[in-house]
Enzyme design. Sequence first.
Site, PDB file in Angstrom:
ATOM      1  N   GLY A  11       0.395  -1.493   0.168  1.00 51.33           N
ATOM      2  CA  GLY A  11       0.095   0.082   0.539  1.00 51.33           C
ATOM      3  C   GLY A  11       1.174   1.279  -0.080  1.00 51.33           C
ATOM      4  N   CYS A  12       0.435   2.339   0.546  1.00 53.20           N
ATOM      5  CA  CYS A  12       1.184   3.401   0.859  1.00 53.20           C
ATOM      6  C   CYS A  12       2.421   3.689   1.233  1.00 53.20           C
ATOM      7  CB  CYS A  12       0.477   4.963   1.329  1.00 53.20           C
ATOM      8  SG  CYS A  12       1.018   5.935   2.277  1.00 53.20           S
TER       9      CYS A  12
END
Length: 178
Positions: A11-12
Amino acid sequence: MNTAKATLAGGCFWCTEAVFRQLQGVLDVVPGYIDGHQPDPDYASVCRGDSGHAEAIEITYQPDTVSYDTLLQVFFLTHDPTTLNRQGHDVGSQYRSAIYTHDAGQHTAALACIRKLEADGVYNSPIVTQVKAASVFYPAEAYHHDYFARNQHAGYCQAVIAPKLHKLYSYAPAPLKG
């Protein structure tokens, strides 16, 4: 000093960088982009999905202090490997769950870790994490490095990153720094 590299996409990259910086034996964590088709991607092209890259981190670590298996445990503890191209409100292929391996040993360990998590029924849904050989890693722009450390009080950091760190502190499978 014996060092190794691990490249993970969960993810981020602001989140994953903040998490892995907490582990003893981790010397450096660089946010960046991997596994796309555009040379020299930038944040805008990755966020639009134009480049095909994933947001990822490249970890330099001391295997005598923190094992690759432990890095994988932390990886699976601090993101959702069952959502395809999504982590929370971050949606798109750039937020995919992937392990980019640097040698056959890492590849075997990553697949074994996933098999064990599935056999143990840790998640209610199938794990969609990709396991692939590492390709060219492009470091992100400087303003992404140490993002959480510089922006701890920002809304995103408090709402998304802080809970991941809390989970790490509560269930850490490895010694944490300081």
